[in-house]
Design a protein around this motif. Structure first.
Motif, PDB file in Angstrom:
ATOM      1  N   THR A 270       0.841  -1.191   0.000  1.00 32.16           N
ATOM      2  CA  THR A 270       0.000   0.000   0.000  1.00 32.16           C
ATOM      3  C   THR A 270       0.878   1.244   0.000  1.00 32.16           C
ATOM      4  OG1 THR A 270      -1.632  -1.241   1.290  1.00 32.16           O
ATOM      5  CG2 THR A 270      -1.889   1.155   1.244  1.00 32.16           C
ATOM      6  N   CYS A 271       0.499   2.249  -0.785  1.00 30.70           N
ATOM      7  CA  CYS A 271       1.256   3.503  -0.829  1.00 30.70           C
ATOM      8  C   CYS A 271       0.933   4.332   0.419  1.00 30.70           C
ATOM      9  CB  CYS A 271       0.925   4.291  -2.090  1.00 30.70           C
ATOM     10  SG  CYS A 271       1.719   5.920  -2.099  1.00 30.70           S
ATOM     11  N   SER A 272       1.999   4.768   1.112  1.00 28.71           N
ATOM     12  CA  SER A 272       1.792   5.530   2.348  1.00 28.71           C
ATOM     13  C   SER A 272       1.277   6.943   2.064  1.00 28.71           C
ATOM     14  CB  SER A 272       3.098   5.603   3.141  1.00 28.71           C
ATOM     15  OG  SER A 272       4.128   6.120   2.321  1.00 28.71           O
ATOM     16  N   GLN A 273       1.393   7.389   0.793  1.00 28.83           N
ATOM     17  CA  GLN A 273       0.920   8.745   0.467  1.00 28.83           C
ATOM     18  C   GLN A 273      -0.465   8.767  -0.149  1.00 28.83           C
ATOM     19  OE1 GLN A 273       3.488  11.593  -1.500  1.00 28.83           O
ATOM     20  NE2 GLN A 273       5.292  10.771  -0.447  1.00 28.83           N
ATOM     21  N   CYS A 274      -0.656   7.986  -1.258  1.00 30.77           N
ATOM     22  CA  CYS A 274      -1.942   8.084  -1.971  1.00 30.77           C
ATOM     23  C   CYS A 274      -2.867   6.911  -1.678  1.00 30.77           C
ATOM     24  CB  CYS A 274      -1.723   8.243  -3.474  1.00 30.77           C
ATOM     25  SG  CYS A 274      -1.173   6.742  -4.311  1.00 30.77           S
ATOM     26  N   GLY A 275      -2.366   5.881  -0.976  1.00 28.81           N
ATOM     27  CA  GLY A 275      -3.224   4.766  -0.587  1.00 28.81           C
ATOM     28  C   GLY A 275      -3.438   3.727  -1.675  1.00 28.81           C
TER      29      GLY A 275
ATOM     30  N   LEU B 213       8.604   1.920  -4.157  1.00 26.16           N
ATOM     31  CA  LEU B 213       8.036   3.245  -4.379  1.00 26.16           C
ATOM     32  C   LEU B 213       6.794   3.166  -5.271  1.00 26.16           C
ATOM     33  CD1 LEU B 213      11.336   5.270  -4.999  1.00 26.16           C
ATOM     34  CD2 LEU B 213       9.981   5.149  -2.883  1.00 26.16           C
ATOM     35  N   CYS B 214       5.832   4.054  -4.991  1.00 24.26           N
ATOM     36  CA  CYS B 214       4.584   4.104  -5.737  1.00 24.26           C
ATOM     37  C   CYS B 214       4.824   4.683  -7.140  1.00 24.26           C
ATOM     38  CB  CYS B 214       3.580   4.970  -4.978  1.00 24.26           C
ATOM     39  SG  CYS B 214       2.033   5.239  -5.831  1.00 24.26           S
ATOM     40  N   ASP B 215       4.377   3.949  -8.176  1.00 22.83           N
ATOM     41  CA  ASP B 215       4.565   4.439  -9.550  1.00 22.83           C
ATOM     42  C   ASP B 215       3.687   5.645  -9.848  1.00 22.83           C
ATOM     43  OD1 ASP B 215       6.336   2.435  -9.873  1.00 22.83           O
ATOM     44  OD2 ASP B 215       5.071   1.177 -11.161  1.00 22.83           O
ATOM     45  N   ALA B 216       2.647   5.846  -9.041  1.00 26.37           N
ATOM     46  CA  ALA B 216       1.730   6.958  -9.298  1.00 26.37           C
ATOM     47  C   ALA B 216       2.225   8.261  -8.669  1.00 26.37           C
ATOM     48  CB  ALA B 216       0.333   6.625  -8.784  1.00 26.37           C
ATOM     49  N   CYS B 217       2.715   8.192  -7.410  1.00 32.77           N
ATOM     50  CA  CYS B 217       3.047   9.440  -6.716  1.00 32.77           C
ATOM     51  C   CYS B 217       4.450   9.451  -6.113  1.00 32.77           C
ATOM     52  CB  CYS B 217       2.006   9.731  -5.631  1.00 32.77           C
ATOM     53  SG  CYS B 217       2.225   8.742  -4.135  1.00 32.77           S
ATOM     54  N   GLY B 218       5.172   8.331  -6.203  1.00 34.86           N
ATOM     55  CA  GLY B 218       6.527   8.288  -5.656  1.00 34.86           C
ATOM     56  C   GLY B 218       6.598   8.025  -4.159  1.00 34.86           C
TER      57      GLY B 218
HETATM   58 ZN   LIG Z   1       1.124   6.685  -4.208  1.00 40.65          ZN
END
Ligand SMILES: [Zn+2]
Length: 169
Positions: free
Chosen positions: A82-87, A101-106
């Motif tokens: 799970t992305c800690s920033q965008c979920g 790392l999240c490919d959507a928001c880093g």
């Molecule tokens: Zn994200």
């Protein structure tokens, strides 16, 4: 009320869950039909649901059992990050994640406690104990259809849709 139990990590008692389902099924958009996902989870809940629908002159048409073995369940759930920033949720294997790392928001990815193998194995035990008896319960009622839930999402969806189609208006 349900949230106070969940925030403590406790199971939501049947009477609270059933009150929520009753409220939701009483709404206008449920009058022509509905699909329940993840409810009922045990035979007592199924019996209450049956009686509730009977009072309303209704009954379930169909119960789908998504059949998949335990190791595959663990493989699918334990690979989730799970992305800690965008979920957003990624899968280490299915999304071919090489980094954390999240490919959507880093943002950085983490594994939720729910998705840890130990927790998943425990949930599978709870399933065997409490939920699996529903398979026999609904088979007895003659409304159970098993769907092979192995393979790609599109194929499983297609199998499920084929089972549901005869009941769609
Ligand atoms: Zn994200």
């Amino acid at each position: 009320m349900a949230k106070t139990y969940m925030d403590r990590g406790d199971l939501v008692p049947d009477k609270v869950t059933i009150a929520m389902v009753r409220d939701r099924l009483s709404e206008d958009d449920a009058q022509d039909g509905f699909l329940l996902d993840g409810f009922p989870r045990n035979v007592p809940q199924a019996e209450i649901l049956r009686d509730m629908l009977k009072d309303w002159g209704q009954a379930l048409d169909l119960v789908l059992e998504l059949v998949v073995d335990d190791d595959e369940v663990v493989r699918r759930l334990a690979g989730r990050r799970t992305c800690s920033q965008c979920g957003r949720i990624w899968h280490v294997e299915f999304d071919d994640k090489q980094d954390d790392l999240c490919d959507a928001c880093g943002g950085s990815l983490f594994q939720r406690d729910d998705d840890k193998e130990e927790t998943i194995r425990h949930r599978l035990e709870v399933y065997q104990e409490q939920t699996a008896p529903l398979v026999a319960y609904y088979a007895d009622e003659g409304i159970l259809v098993g769907v092979d839930a192995t393979g790609p999402v599109e194929e499983v969806t297609q199998r499920a849709m084929e089972a549901i189609r005869p009941f769609m208006g």
